[in-house]
Design a protein around this motif. Sequence first.
Motif, PDB file in Angstrom:
ATOM      1  N   SER A 140       7.619   0.710   4.486  1.00 51.37           N
ATOM      2  CA  SER A 140       6.711   0.390   5.587  1.00 51.37           C
ATOM      3  C   SER A 140       6.811  -1.110   5.861  1.00 51.37           C
ATOM      4  CB  SER A 140       5.275   0.760   5.228  1.00 51.37           C
ATOM      5  OG  SER A 140       4.379   0.353   6.244  1.00 51.37           O
ATOM      6  N   ILE A 141       7.121  -1.476   7.092  1.00 47.85           N
ATOM      7  CA  ILE A 141       7.281  -2.897   7.424  1.00 47.85           C
ATOM      8  C   ILE A 141       6.309  -3.303   8.522  1.00 47.85           C
ATOM      9  CG2 ILE A 141       9.712  -2.762   6.775  1.00 47.85           C
ATOM     10  CD1 ILE A 141      10.420  -3.039   9.738  1.00 47.85           C
ATOM     11  N   ASN A 172       5.110  -1.171  11.760  1.00 45.18           N
ATOM     12  CA  ASN A 172       3.811  -1.595  12.286  1.00 45.18           C
ATOM     13  C   ASN A 172       4.020  -2.810  13.195  1.00 45.18           C
ATOM     14  OD1 ASN A 172       1.899   0.070  10.356  1.00 45.18           O
ATOM     15  ND2 ASN A 172       3.445  -0.889   9.037  1.00 45.18           N
ATOM     16  N   PHE A 173       3.767  -2.654  14.483  1.00 51.08           N
ATOM     17  CA  PHE A 173       3.903  -3.761  15.423  1.00 51.08           C
ATOM     18  C   PHE A 173       2.544  -4.458  15.522  1.00 51.08           C
ATOM     19  CE2 PHE A 173       7.251  -0.792  16.608  1.00 51.08           C
ATOM     20  CZ  PHE A 173       8.351  -1.641  16.731  1.00 51.08           C
ATOM     21  N   ASP A 179      -2.738 -10.357  10.861  1.00 49.18           N
ATOM     22  CA  ASP A 179      -2.909  -8.899  10.795  1.00 49.18           C
ATOM     23  C   ASP A 179      -1.778  -8.256   9.988  1.00 49.18           C
ATOM     24  OD1 ASP A 179      -5.176  -9.103  12.326  1.00 49.18           O
ATOM     25  OD2 ASP A 179      -4.212  -8.531  14.214  1.00 49.18           O
ATOM     26  N   ALA A 180      -0.564  -8.775  10.178  1.00 45.72           N
ATOM     27  CA  ALA A 180       0.579  -8.237   9.442  1.00 45.72           C
ATOM     28  C   ALA A 180       0.421  -8.501   7.947  1.00 45.72           C
ATOM     29  CB  ALA A 180       1.876  -8.860   9.955  1.00 45.72           C
ATOM     30  N   LYS A 185      -1.602  -7.029   2.031  1.00 47.14           N
ATOM     31  CA  LYS A 185      -2.730  -7.220   1.115  1.00 47.14           C
ATOM     32  C   LYS A 185      -3.314  -5.877   0.698  1.00 47.14           C
ATOM     33  CE  LYS A 185      -4.867 -11.683   2.311  1.00 47.14           C
ATOM     34  NZ  LYS A 185      -6.102 -12.291   2.878  1.00 47.14           N
ATOM     35  N   ASP A 186      -3.439  -4.990   1.673  1.00 46.08           N
ATOM     36  CA  ASP A 186      -4.082  -3.700   1.444  1.00 46.08           C
ATOM     37  C   ASP A 186      -3.124  -2.633   0.910  1.00 46.08           C
ATOM     38  OD1 ASP A 186      -6.368  -4.875   2.418  1.00 46.08           O
ATOM     39  OD2 ASP A 186      -6.102  -4.114   4.460  1.00 46.08           O
ATOM     40  N   GLY A 187      -1.847  -2.984   0.757  1.00 47.32           N
ATOM     41  CA  GLY A 187      -0.882  -2.033   0.233  1.00 47.32           C
ATOM     42  C   GLY A 187      -0.362  -1.036   1.260  1.00 47.32           C
ATOM     43  N   HIS A 188      -0.590  -1.307   2.555  1.00 47.20           N
ATOM     44  CA  HIS A 188      -0.141  -0.393   3.600  1.00 47.20           C
ATOM     45  C   HIS A 188       1.262  -0.730   4.119  1.00 47.20           C
ATOM     46  CE1 HIS A 188      -3.983   1.502   3.548  1.00 47.20           C
ATOM     47  NE2 HIS A 188      -4.638   0.432   3.999  1.00 47.20           N
TER      48      HIS A 188
END
Length: 321
Positions: A140-141, A172-173, A179-180, A185-188
């Motif tokens: 996931s980038i 993830n744009f 935000d990126a 940080k959240d592991g997403h």
Amino acid sequence: MRHSSIGRAVFIAAFSLGIAGFVSTGAQAQTYKLMTGPQGGVWVPMGGTMKAMFEKAVTGVTIQTLPGAGIANVKGVEESKADFGFGNSISTVDAINGNPPFEKKAANVCQVANLYPQYFQVVVTTDSKIEKVPDMKGKSIAVQTKGNTAEAISADMLKANKLSYNDMGKVNFMASYNDAAALLKDGHAQVFTLGTTIPAASIMDLATARDIKLLPATDADVAEMKKINKGYVKGVVPANTYPKQDKDVPVIAYSAHFIASCKLPEAHVYEITKAMATHIADLAAVNKAMAKMTAKDMAEDIGVPFHPGAAKYYREVGALK
């Protein structure tokens, strides 16, 4: 006599109103729009500093700062939706030549000044076990929205390694660097790309919450990316730029610069260029990478035509022939 007095009063009132109207019109402020960058990058605070600097340098000029991004800023100036903006050498040269992602050659984008080197940084979490770009497959980038130069570089980086967004687990744009970074940080997400100066505030913030590292750009990466755009060069993020970074990290680099609409008055751009060149310390207070900048550095030819006002100043100080 009474009629004469009334007539005289009317004449004086009308004359006074005309003078007032003339003065008001003459003193009316000219508002220019300056497109900066995404939150978390250096262009936002730089824009605030330039706003104050330009308004002081040019009487009657007001600067309105707006969010932006490298590619979006060039398009904004070209389409007269903005008057000034920050740009990146690689994407602005593409605009001048009409290369993708630009649909046609830009004819209203003029160079004001080169500013400092930009670094394309690929941040990964240490526990992701990503050591090189091909290892990003299936991960996931977090990249920036379309219109941001860093997003375009991200796509080029994958292409140089025979990959695309389709090979990622999720793309993830994001609207901002902050935000990126929050996704990591959240592991997403496991990868975060950005193009800015060093150290980047968003990376420093991320490093307080997660163990991270910068992914190095190999010589092969640089060579393949130069085939895509000749503006790509090899740069180095020195050791200790970020927490737990004990070695120099080679990365893709390019130049940040300042552009203006070619339609702007020569006198205004002259004064603005002069203000930048004579107040470098103020700019360096926001971005240390500009501390040693000179007028000659600002006047370096990168393939984007100079605005006549900027060229006039550089010739006066011997920075441009």
